[in-house]
Scaffold this motif. Structure first.
Motif, PDB file in Angstrom:
ATOM      1  N   VAL A   2      50.970  -1.005 -17.112  1.00 49.97           N
ATOM      2  CA  VAL A   2      51.962  -0.953 -16.032  1.00 49.97           C
ATOM      3  C   VAL A   2      53.215  -1.742 -16.419  1.00 49.97           C
ATOM      4  O   VAL A   2      54.342  -1.307 -16.174  1.00 49.97           O
ATOM      5  CB  VAL A   2      51.356  -1.470 -14.705  1.00 49.97           C
ATOM      6  N   ALA A   3      53.028  -2.881 -17.057  1.00 52.74           N
ATOM      7  CA  ALA A   3      54.174  -3.674 -17.504  1.00 52.74           C
ATOM      8  C   ALA A   3      54.998  -2.908 -18.531  1.00 52.74           C
ATOM      9  O   ALA A   3      56.236  -2.954 -18.516  1.00 52.74           O
ATOM     10  CB  ALA A   3      53.698  -5.005 -18.091  1.00 52.74           C
ATOM     11  N   ILE A  39      58.024   9.605 -18.887  1.00 55.03           N
ATOM     12  CA  ILE A  39      57.586   8.683 -17.831  1.00 55.03           C
ATOM     13  C   ILE A  39      56.505   9.318 -16.965  1.00 55.03           C
ATOM     14  O   ILE A  39      55.533   8.660 -16.588  1.00 55.03           O
ATOM     15  CB  ILE A  39      58.783   8.224 -16.964  1.00 55.03           C
ATOM     16  N   ASP A  40      56.644  10.597 -16.655  1.00 57.16           N
ATOM     17  CA  ASP A  40      55.631  11.254 -15.815  1.00 57.16           C
ATOM     18  C   ASP A  40      54.261  11.233 -16.490  1.00 57.16           C
ATOM     19  O   ASP A  40      53.239  11.022 -15.832  1.00 57.16           O
ATOM     20  CB  ASP A  40      56.050  12.691 -15.498  1.00 57.16           C
ATOM     21  N   LEU A  60      70.831   5.527 -16.355  1.00 57.38           N
ATOM     22  CA  LEU A  60      71.205   6.654 -15.483  1.00 57.38           C
ATOM     23  C   LEU A  60      72.147   6.204 -14.368  1.00 57.38           C
ATOM     24  O   LEU A  60      73.110   6.895 -14.034  1.00 57.38           O
ATOM     25  CB  LEU A  60      69.950   7.298 -14.888  1.00 57.38           C
ATOM     26  N   GLU A  61      71.865   5.035 -13.811  1.00 54.13           N
ATOM     27  CA  GLU A  61      72.740   4.491 -12.768  1.00 54.13           C
ATOM     28  C   GLU A  61      74.133   4.200 -13.326  1.00 54.13           C
ATOM     29  O   GLU A  61      75.148   4.501 -12.685  1.00 54.13           O
ATOM     30  CB  GLU A  61      72.115   3.232 -12.182  1.00 54.13           C
ATOM     31  N   ASP A  62      74.199   3.622 -14.519  1.00 55.03           N
ATOM     32  CA  ASP A  62      75.490   3.336 -15.153  1.00 55.03           C
ATOM     33  C   ASP A  62      76.270   4.615 -15.410  1.00 55.03           C
ATOM     34  O   ASP A  62      77.492   4.672 -15.202  1.00 55.03           O
ATOM     35  CB  ASP A  62      75.295   2.585 -16.467  1.00 55.03           C
ATOM     36  N   GLU A  99      62.730   0.741 -16.411  1.00 58.60           N
ATOM     37  CA  GLU A  99      63.877  -0.016 -15.894  1.00 58.60           C
ATOM     38  C   GLU A  99      65.154   0.219 -16.703  1.00 58.60           C
ATOM     39  O   GLU A  99      66.202   0.503 -16.110  1.00 58.60           O
ATOM     40  CB  GLU A  99      63.530  -1.507 -15.813  1.00 58.60           C
ATOM     41  N   PRO A 100      65.117   0.135 -18.048  1.00 55.56           N
ATOM     42  CA  PRO A 100      66.351   0.419 -18.795  1.00 55.56           C
ATOM     43  C   PRO A 100      66.815   1.873 -18.628  1.00 55.56           C
ATOM     44  O   PRO A 100      68.006   2.152 -18.572  1.00 55.56           O
ATOM     45  CB  PRO A 100      65.985   0.144 -20.257  1.00 55.56           C
TER      46      PRO A 100
END
Length: 113
Positions: free
Chosen positions: A83-84, A9-10, A97-99, A91-92
């Motif tokens: 960007v999209a 991502i970076d 990571l949040e999950d 997002e996934p």
């Protein structure tokens, strides 16, 4: 076909910044016209030279501005699509990571470190 997919991502964000610089060309046509205005009328207003060069110069200016605007539009569209795609990847990843963090906080004894 590979079994997995990974993205830095970076690296994508750095590439996005480079594309952003290219897509800022809206100003180029205006800058060109501003600089070009310093030579407006150089061909004169009378004589065969003025009659032949003046209209050609106007056509060339219109073509240059149209080309710059077309290139700017292409870069802007590429930037928007890029960007999209970053969002589609990020997002996934963020959700996963949040999950994982939510699951770990619910079952702290089951987390291997």
């Amino acid at each position: 076909m590979p079994d997995n997919y990974s993205v830095d991502i970076d690296e994508l964000l750095r590439a996005k910044d480079a594309l952003a610089a290219l897509s800022m060309g809206e100003e180029l046509a205006g800058k060109y016209l501003n600089v070009k205005s310093q030579t407006d009328g150089w061909e004169g207003t009378r004589g065969s030279f003025a009659r032949s060069v003046g209209p050609q110069e106007k056509r060339d200016t219109q073509r240059i501005v149209a080309a710059v605007e077309a290139l700017t539009g292409a870069f802007t569209a590429t930037y928007d699509a890029f960007v999209a795609q970053i969002s589609a990847v990020q997002e996934p990843q963020n959700q996963a990571l949040e999950d994982i963090q939510n699951q770990a906080s619910k079952n702290p004894g089951n987390v291997r470190r």
